[in-house]
Design a protein around this motif. Structure first.
Motif, PDB file in Angstrom:
ATOM      1  N   ASN A   1      70.166  44.400  23.542  1.00 21.29           N
ATOM      2  CA  ASN A   1      69.001  43.691  24.075  1.00 21.29           C
ATOM      3  C   ASN A   1      69.044  42.204  23.767  1.00 21.29           C
ATOM      4  OD1 ASN A   1      67.806  46.005  25.153  1.00 21.29           O
ATOM      5  ND2 ASN A   1      66.734  46.472  23.240  1.00 21.29           N
ATOM      6  N   SER A   2      68.346  41.444  24.564  1.00 17.80           N
ATOM      7  CA  SER A   2      68.123  40.027  24.283  1.00 17.80           C
ATOM      8  C   SER A   2      67.415  39.893  22.946  1.00 17.80           C
ATOM      9  CB  SER A   2      67.274  39.406  25.392  1.00 17.80           C
ATOM     10  OG  SER A   2      66.936  38.080  25.085  1.00 17.80           O
ATOM     11  N   GLY A   3      67.779  38.858  22.195  1.00 11.22           N
ATOM     12  CA  GLY A   3      67.178  38.658  20.882  1.00 11.22           C
ATOM     13  C   GLY A   3      68.005  39.248  19.752  1.00 11.22           C
ATOM     14  N   GLY A   4      69.128  39.884  20.075  1.00 18.14           N
ATOM     15  CA  GLY A   4      70.032  40.378  19.044  1.00 18.14           C
ATOM     16  C   GLY A   4      70.964  39.264  18.587  1.00 18.14           C
TER      17      GLY A   4
ATOM     18  N   ALA B   1      75.545  34.260  16.636  1.00 16.43           N
ATOM     19  CA  ALA B   1      74.948  33.719  17.851  1.00 16.43           C
ATOM     20  C   ALA B   1      73.848  34.671  18.330  1.00 16.43           C
ATOM     21  CB  ALA B   1      75.990  33.544  18.939  1.00 16.43           C
ATOM     22  N   THR B   2      72.792  34.133  18.889  1.00 19.42           N
ATOM     23  CA  THR B   2      71.666  34.935  19.366  1.00 19.42           C
ATOM     24  C   THR B   2      71.845  35.281  20.843  1.00 19.42           C
ATOM     25  OG1 THR B   2      70.161  33.875  17.795  1.00 19.42           O
ATOM     26  CG2 THR B   2      69.171  35.010  19.671  1.00 19.42           C
ATOM     27  N   THR B   3      71.697  36.553  21.167  1.00 20.00           N
ATOM     28  CA  THR B   3      71.812  36.964  22.566  1.00 20.00           C
ATOM     29  C   THR B   3      70.534  36.604  23.312  1.00 20.00           C
ATOM     30  OG1 THR B   3      70.960  39.194  22.107  1.00 20.00           O
ATOM     31  CG2 THR B   3      73.339  38.867  21.943  1.00 20.00           C
TER      32      THR B   3
ATOM     33  N   THR C   1      73.819  46.176  29.914  1.00 19.18           N
ATOM     34  CA  THR C   1      73.854  47.630  30.025  1.00 19.18           C
ATOM     35  C   THR C   1      75.251  48.100  29.638  1.00 19.18           C
ATOM     36  OG1 THR C   1      74.639  47.784  32.309  1.00 19.18           O
ATOM     37  CG2 THR C   1      72.266  47.444  31.972  1.00 19.18           C
ATOM     38  N   ALA C   2      75.455  49.408  29.637  1.00 20.10           N
ATOM     39  CA  ALA C   2      76.760  49.936  29.238  1.00 20.10           C
ATOM     40  C   ALA C   2      77.869  49.462  30.156  1.00 20.10           C
ATOM     41  CB  ALA C   2      76.720  51.462  29.215  1.00 20.10           C
ATOM     42  N   ALA C   3      77.537  49.096  31.401  1.00 23.04           N
ATOM     43  CA  ALA C   3      78.582  48.734  32.361  1.00 23.04           C
ATOM     44  C   ALA C   3      78.404  47.363  32.990  1.00 23.04           C
ATOM     45  CB  ALA C   3      78.657  49.789  33.466  1.00 23.04           C
TER      46      ALA C   3
ATOM     47  N   ALA D   1      75.984  40.837  24.613  1.00 26.71           N
ATOM     48  CA  ALA D   1      76.823  41.579  23.667  1.00 26.71           C
ATOM     49  C   ALA D   1      76.875  43.052  24.047  1.00 26.71           C
ATOM     50  CB  ALA D   1      76.305  41.420  22.236  1.00 26.71           C
ATOM     51  N   HIS D   2      77.871  43.746  23.516  1.00 25.48           N
ATOM     52  CA  HIS D   2      77.998  45.193  23.635  1.00 25.48           C
ATOM     53  C   HIS D   2      78.383  45.789  22.289  1.00 25.48           C
ATOM     54  CE1 HIS D   2      78.286  44.613  28.066  1.00 25.48           C
ATOM     55  NE2 HIS D   2      77.726  45.813  28.086  1.00 25.48           N
TER      56      HIS D   2
END
Length: 364
Positions: free
Chosen positions: A203-206, A211-213, A218-220, A236-237
């Motif tokens: 998710n955003s905010g991770g 670095a902050t996303t 999604t998975a794909a 990120a993943h």
């Protein structure tokens, strides 16, 4: 579902990046049956460069260790839908073809080679002048293969060697591979072991490498959305692997095309940092459109790749690079990897797309 935002001005650009990955269903258990009258190869494996069903020009790279020093005159490969010994019933996988296959390389002792495809699901090489074969790791690579058309299915590559042209068996064995859907990518597996590989969005905010996303993946997909000049977007993943492979595994990444992102004749380039020397992110400073006016790169939190620590990034080019590495067995081991994109005011407007290919390979 592809979400491609509407372009809002000539100085912003929207694009959507898809990820294709190899996903092996959790814990394939592959039973290998060995003939009683001859030896069985050890350390058997087959790695395919593309796991998409019906994919063409695929390379099948075999690895195995011989059990005796008998000279190998002939080696045969046979592809089946069921596990079993060389002489057992073998149903040819639908769609698989060796008609255009070629032997790319091998290290079997001896000189001279004659290759043929006796059937649509088989490949044969005869060594003109064989030599004594050390009980060593043997490699054999077949290119130009066409994958089976059946999706989400495991198939079996049976291998046999002869001291003559097809009568006196030396060793035999079997390795497994899998095809996924038409959007899946390369898969490799070693027989008689458990292996699973998955990708989850963040998710955003991770965070990823400090670095902050600011986007939710999604998975794909990596939906960067609308890019504005001087405002990098980060996603990120989480890569998760479970395996009892004694020698561990690697997960590699590469871009499917060069440049990695494009919109018609326009493109976003690789970031300037390299795999060998990752660098702190820097904004694209190109002064001509499509030449370093946009950057795309990746990072990994895997401590085995220490050069990426402290928020360092590298270019995502068409060479597969290991981004997650483990030297032993792992149970639901999760590693975060990150993606970043940025443009400057000269980047042409458009909806940019590209593909990142992730490949996981265990070694037993």
């Amino acid at each position: 579902m592809k979400l491609i935002p509407t372009i809002q001005s000539k100085k912003i650009v929207a694009f959507f990046l898809t990820i294709t990955l190899f996903f092996v269903g959790a814990f394939y258990k592959l039973a290998i049956l060995s003939p009683v009258s001859a030896g069985t190869f050890t350390s058997r494996s087959v790695t395919i460069t593309d796991s998409r069903a019906s994919a063409t020009s695929v390379t099948y790279a075999y690895g195995f260790t011989t059990t005796v020093t008998t000279s190998i005159k002939q080696i045969d490969f046979k592809f089946c839908t069921q596990a079993g010994a060389w002489g057992d019933t073998c149903t040819a996988p639908t769609g698989l073809s060796t008609s255009s296959a070629t032997r790319d390389s091998d290290n079997i002792a001896g000189t001279g080679r004659t290759d043929s495809a006796p059937a649509a699901n088989s490949f044969r090489t005869v060594i003109t002048t064989p030599s004594t074969q050390s009980t060593q790791a043997v490699t054999f690579s077949i290119g130009g293969m066409v994958n089976p058309s059946t999706t989400n299915t495991t198939f079996y590559a049976r291998i046999i060697t002869y001291s003559d042209t097809g009568t006196t068996e030396i060793d035999s064995g079997e390795a497994a591979f899998a095809t996924l859907t038409s959007t899946s990518v390369a898969v490799s597996a070693t027989v008689l072991e458990n292996f699973s590989f998955s990708l989850a969005g963040v998710n955003s905010g991770g965070t990823v490498n400090s670095a902050t996303t600011d986007i939710t993946t999604t998975a794909a997909t990596i939906p960067f959305g609308t890019l504005s000049s001087g405002d990098p977007n980060i996603g990120a993943h989480d890569v998760t692997v479970t395996t009892n492979a004694g020698s561990g595994y690697i997960v590699s990444a590469k871009a499917a095309a060069d440049p990695p992102l494009s919109a018609g004749s326009n493109n976003i380039d690789y970031f300037s940092g390299t795999y060998a020397s990752p660098a702190a992110w820097s904004s694209p400073n190109g002064s001509s459109q499509n030449v370093n006016t946009g950057f795309f790169g990746y990072t990994t939190e895997d401590t085995a790749h220490s050069g990426f620590q402290s928020n360092k990034w590298a270019r995502a080019d068409t060479t597969a690079r290991a981004i997650v590495t483990n030297s032993g067995a792992a149970s639901a081991e999760t590693t975060r990897i990150g993606w970043q994109a940025e443009i400057n005011v000269l980047q042409p407007a458009g909806s940019y797309t590209g593909t990142i290919i992730l490949v996981a390979t265990p070694t037993y």
